[in-house]
Scaffold this motif. Structure first.
Motif, short mmCIF file in Angstrom:
data_model
loop_
_atom_site.label_atom_id
_atom_site.label_comp_id
_atom_site.label_asym_id
_atom_site.label_seq_id
_atom_site.Cartn_x
_atom_site.Cartn_y
_atom_site.Cartn_z
N PHE A 98 0.84 -1.19 0.00
CA PHE A 98 0.00 0.00 0.00
C PHE A 98 0.88 1.25 0.00
N ASN A 99 0.58 2.19 -0.90
CA ASN A 99 0.98 3.56 -0.65
C ASN A 99 -0.15 4.12 0.21
N LEU A 100 0.09 4.14 1.53
CA LEU A 100 -0.96 4.50 2.47
C LEU A 100 -1.29 5.98 2.43
N ASP A 101 -0.62 6.72 1.51
CA ASP A 101 -0.75 8.17 1.46
C ASP A 101 -0.42 8.69 2.86
N HIS A 102 -1.37 9.26 3.56
CA HIS A 102 -1.11 9.76 4.92
C HIS A 102 -1.82 8.92 5.98
N GLY A 103 -2.21 7.67 5.63
CA GLY A 103 -2.77 6.80 6.65
C GLY A 103 -4.10 6.14 6.31
N THR A 104 -4.50 6.13 5.02
CA THR A 104 -5.84 5.68 4.66
C THR A 104 -6.16 4.26 5.13
N ASP A 105 -5.20 3.35 5.10
CA ASP A 105 -5.48 1.96 5.47
C ASP A 105 -4.60 1.45 6.60
N PHE A 106 -4.13 2.36 7.45
CA PHE A 106 -3.36 1.98 8.63
C PHE A 106 -3.85 2.81 9.80
N ALA A 107 -4.47 2.16 10.78
CA ALA A 107 -5.09 2.85 11.91
C ALA A 107 -4.05 3.11 13.00
N THR A 108 -4.02 4.34 13.49
CA THR A 108 -3.06 4.74 14.53
C THR A 108 -3.81 5.33 15.71
N TRP A 109 -3.45 4.86 16.91
CA TRP A 109 -4.06 5.33 18.15
C TRP A 109 -2.95 5.71 19.12
N ILE A 110 -3.22 6.69 19.97
CA ILE A 110 -2.30 7.03 21.05
C ILE A 110 -3.10 7.17 22.34
N GLY A 112 -5.45 5.51 23.61
CA GLY A 112 -6.88 5.37 23.44
C GLY A 112 -7.54 6.40 22.55
N MET A 113 -6.78 7.35 21.99
CA MET A 113 -7.33 8.37 21.10
C MET A 113 -6.94 8.08 19.65
N PRO A 114 -7.88 8.21 18.70
CA PRO A 114 -7.53 8.01 17.29
C PRO A 114 -6.68 9.15 16.77
N VAL A 115 -5.73 8.81 15.90
CA VAL A 115 -4.90 9.82 15.24
C VAL A 115 -5.40 10.08 13.83
N ASN A 116 -5.89 9.04 13.13
CA ASN A 116 -6.41 9.22 11.77
C ASN A 116 -7.56 10.21 11.75
N MET A 117 -7.53 11.13 10.82
CA MET A 117 -8.59 12.11 10.64
C MET A 117 -9.46 11.73 9.43
N ARG A 118 -10.75 11.52 9.67
CA ARG A 118 -11.64 11.23 8.56
C ARG A 118 -12.25 12.53 8.03
N THR A 119 -12.56 12.50 6.72
CA THR A 119 -13.06 13.70 6.04
C THR A 119 -12.12 14.88 6.31
N HIS A 120 -10.84 14.64 6.10
CA HIS A 120 -9.82 15.65 6.37
C HIS A 120 -9.60 16.55 5.16
N GLY A 121 -9.17 17.77 5.42
CA GLY A 121 -8.97 18.74 4.36
C GLY A 121 -7.91 18.34 3.35
N HIS A 122 -6.93 17.52 3.75
CA HIS A 122 -5.88 17.11 2.81
C HIS A 122 -6.09 15.71 2.27
N GLY A 123 -6.56 14.78 3.10
CA GLY A 123 -6.75 13.43 2.61
C GLY A 123 -7.38 12.54 3.66
N GLN A 124 -8.16 11.57 3.19
CA GLN A 124 -8.88 10.68 4.09
C GLN A 124 -7.90 9.86 4.94
N GLY A 125 -8.15 9.80 6.25
CA GLY A 125 -7.30 9.04 7.15
C GLY A 125 -6.03 9.75 7.54
N TYR A 126 -5.94 11.05 7.27
CA TYR A 126 -4.73 11.85 7.52
C TYR A 126 -4.18 11.57 8.92
N THR A 127 -2.92 11.13 8.99
CA THR A 127 -2.29 10.73 10.25
C THR A 127 -1.06 11.59 10.48
#
Length: 687
Positions: A98-110, A112-127
């Motif tokens: 995968f070219n995950l771009d900025h995180g589209t198919d790799f979930a990141t948490w810190i 207990g909080m999600p890092v991926n941003m959905r419906t983000h201004g630059h790209g889906q799943g922005y991490t």
């Protein structure tokens, strides 16, 4: 600017003042709590649910030279982290073809909080991992593939839970200086106050970068403050506040022909007004109890986030007069939480069960795309506000049905609701969608130190909410198709984990993953783009060897075959899919205080377009660190890009236009070169 220009005095004073203030905030009568920090990558034999699951500790991260905080994720075997823009922007990530771009198919948490941003201004799943302070990370717990019920959105390729220290590992003041006006100061410490743990860390950093025609002016401030429970292991809680602020100018990817024609060099820019700013503030709480009825954990969080980003990838292709610079804006508040409960049952506790609930709501007040010149808005491409909510329920059961056999069955259900209020009423609307994802693993113990795994499951990623409501292209006004809100993936994996000779943790995994046909919302254009169904298969071979009490070696290899699963005259290759990745690290930690490490990463050439007629050359990067320390003082020297390689950090192939070129532009290689070799010195006082 010169790469060797003198350091700026103002940032140094700013850094020092912040550090002194952080250290002086500790109570005078505070009791310093000693914390034993453990790590090393563990084989997890007997605990893992799949062959590609693992844990990395702070001791594995401490001697890993990193250029950017996101580079910490390269400790995950097979992960490649690059950057095509400024130091404040989210990294590009690559894993399992995968070219995950900025995180589209790799979930990141810190925590207990999600890092991926959905419906983000630059790209889906922005991490954006730039808010991480590497020294406060206690562990990374990573998984790969859609086989784990606790992971939902963005986890088709895998995911990672980043856990920071519950209490301070030590009290320290750390100063770093380096080439290109690099300055960093970190102060962190903890104390026991009235029976509770107080942990604080503050980081400030400045960096200009090696660019020939701009100063990076990257100014970052990071902070963490945590109050947590004492030594009661049956009842633990924590309240954590985090704050991050970053402002930067950037040199983005450049076309090969501009370098060949002498218009710029490899460290130059065609648009000197690119960059951005980002801010993230969060407050979270976690509570864990352990009773005779099982373990219960819940958490809640609120995140306030802003980002403003200026980019220009095509120069004068769309607007020959003003240029193609554009601004992307994102302002939101995220509310969410989770609850899970685990318990043992059966005559001999052969059943281990877990049930969990997750909720999240993104209140996106502004998500916009604007045509700009010199960071001044010329026109609005689209401007929206979005409400996106989700709820999930999952269940997982581990059944030890034989001395050597265990089975894991999981089921996850996710529900999403999207509500878009667009500047063009035709692109407004609301919709909802749901998806059910089964998971399963069968595990056989070959020996007390070796296990074999067969895993399968389904996962998904959500699409940008704006794509679920879109009817017309915001630029041309032509009709466009809506996206599927939730896109399914299906994967399977066979593998073995083993600890050999008590010193060698090794694993091998053969895996397969399919993604359904989909439409993608492209944040850089504000519209949707058709994509094709795909399949990926690969082999991973990971090793961590304790050579002696001083020396350790890690060596990880990953091969991937990625292709579109339908037939098209354009070709079958997936652009940006890395076919081979190799990483290695040799680390020494001697009892006389000397330590060092050498890390190497390589990825092979990969296709840039579907017919594979244009390829990246691949790249190899080496970095090293050496130092000496005792209980009070540590001196360390990091050498980034040890061999001063001019390989490319990332490559793209597309059409762009320079002044005087044909109106349709010229298709060309666009790339960002490795930053030249940099020396960074670190002085740490521990008390």
């Amino acid at each position: 600017m010169s790469r060797h220009s003198g350091p700026s005095t103002l940032p140094s004073i700013h850094l020092l003042a912040l550090a002194i203030g952080a250290v002086s905030c500790l109570p005078a009568n505070a009791h310093i709590e000693e914390v034993v920090v453990e790590g090393r990558r563990d084989a997890l034999v007997g605990d893992a649910r799949s062959a590609s699951e693992g844990v990395i500790g702070q001791v594995d991260l401490a001697l890993r030279p990193v250029q950017r905080p996101g580079d910490i994720l390269e400790a995950i075997p097979g992960m490649i982290v690059t950057q095509h823009s400024g130091s404040g922007k989210s990294n590009q990530m690559f894993l399992r073809g995968f070219n995950l771009d900025h995180g589209t198919d790799f979930a990141t948490w810190i925590d207990g909080m999600p890092v991926n941003m959905r419906t983000h201004g630059h790209g889906q799943g922005y991490t954006d991992a730039n808010f991480l302070i590497p020294e406060v990370i206690e562990s990374l717990h990573y998984v790969k593939g859609p086989y784990h019920a606790e992971l939902g959105d963005f986890s088709s390729a895998g995911g990672v839970h980043i856990n920071t220290f519950h209490r301070a590992p030590d009290n320290r003041l750390q100063l770093e200086m380096g080439e290109d006006n690099y300055q960093r100061l970190l102060a962190m410490g903890g104390a026991t106050v009235a029976g509770q743990q107080l942990f604080a860390a503050i980081e400030s950093q400045y960096f200009d970068g090696p660019w020939t025609d701009i100063d990076g002016n990257a100014q970052k401030l990071n902070g963490l403050l945590r109050l947590s429970s004492g030594d009661d292991r049956d009842r633990q809680w924590s309240i954590t506040a985090m704050y991050y602020d970053n402002d930067w100018d950037s040199a983005d990817q450049i076309p090969q022909r501009a370098v060949d024609q002498g218009l710029i060099d490899e460290l130059g820019s065609l648009d000197e007004r690119l960059g951005g700013n980002s801010r993230r503030a969060s407050l979270s709480a976690q509570f864990n109890t352990e009773t005779e009825h099982g373990n219960t954990a819940w958490g809640a969080y609120v995140i306030d986030y802003e980002m403003q980003l200026w980019s220009n990838f095509t120069y004068f292709l769309d607007d020959p007069v003003n240029g193609d610079q554009f601004e992307q804006l994102d302002k939101r508040r995220i509310l969410g939480g989770h609850w899970n409960h685990g318990w043992l049952s059966g005559n001999r506790n052969q059943f281990r069960q877990k049930v969990g609930v997750e909720v999240r709501h993104d209140d996106i007040s502004d998500v916009g795309l604007y045509h700009t010149a010199n960071r001044q808005r010329l026109a609005t491409t689209r401007e929206d506000s979005v409400e996106e909510s989700s709820a999930a329920l999952f269940y997982e059961m581990e059944w030890h049905f034989h001395e050597r056999w265990r089975a894991i069955l999981g089921l996850r259900g996710d529900y999403y609701r999207f509500d878009v209020d667009a500047d063009n009423p035709l692109n407004s609307g609301d919709t909802s969608d749901s998806i059910v994802s089964p998971k399963a693993s069968l595990i056989y113990a070959l020996s007390p130190r070796s296990e074999m795994y067969l895993s399968a499951g389904r996962g998904f990623h959500s699409n940008d909410a704006r794509g679920t409501a879109i009817r017309v292209d915001p630029g041309s006004g032509s009709a466009v198709d809506k996206v599927d809100p939730l896109v399914r993936s299906t994967g399977a994996e066979w593998g073995i984990k083993s600890t050999l000779f008590e010193r060698w943790n090794t694993s091998v995994a053969l895996w397969y993953l399919e993604l359904d046909s989909e439409l993608l919302f492209v944040g850089d254009a504000g519209t949707t783009e058709a994509s094709r169904p795909s399949r990926r298969r690969g082999v991973e071979f990971n090793n961590f060897i304790t050579l002696s009490d001083i020396w350790t070696l890690e060596a990880d290899l990953a091969w991937t075959d990625a292709e579109f699963s339908d037939r098209s005259p354009d070709g079958q290759d997936i652009p940006g899919a890395l076919p081979f990745v190799a990483t290695a690290g040799l680390t020494a930690n001697a009892p006389n205080g000397w330590f060092g490490s050498l890390h190497l990463r390589h990825f092979a050439s990969y296709p840039l377009i579907e017919d594979d007629s244009v390829e990246s050359d691949g790249s190899t990067l080496a970095s090293a660190t050496v130092g000496w320390g005792n209980e009070r003082v540590t001196l360390q020297l990091d050498v980034l890009n040890l061999l001063d390689s001019d390989d490319h950090d990332i490559d793209y192939f597309y059409a762009s236009r320079l002044p005087g070129e044909p109106a349709a532009g010229i298709e060309d290689l666009h790339y960002k070169v490795f930053e030249p070799r940099q020396l960074r010195a670190r002085l740490r006082f521990t008390f």
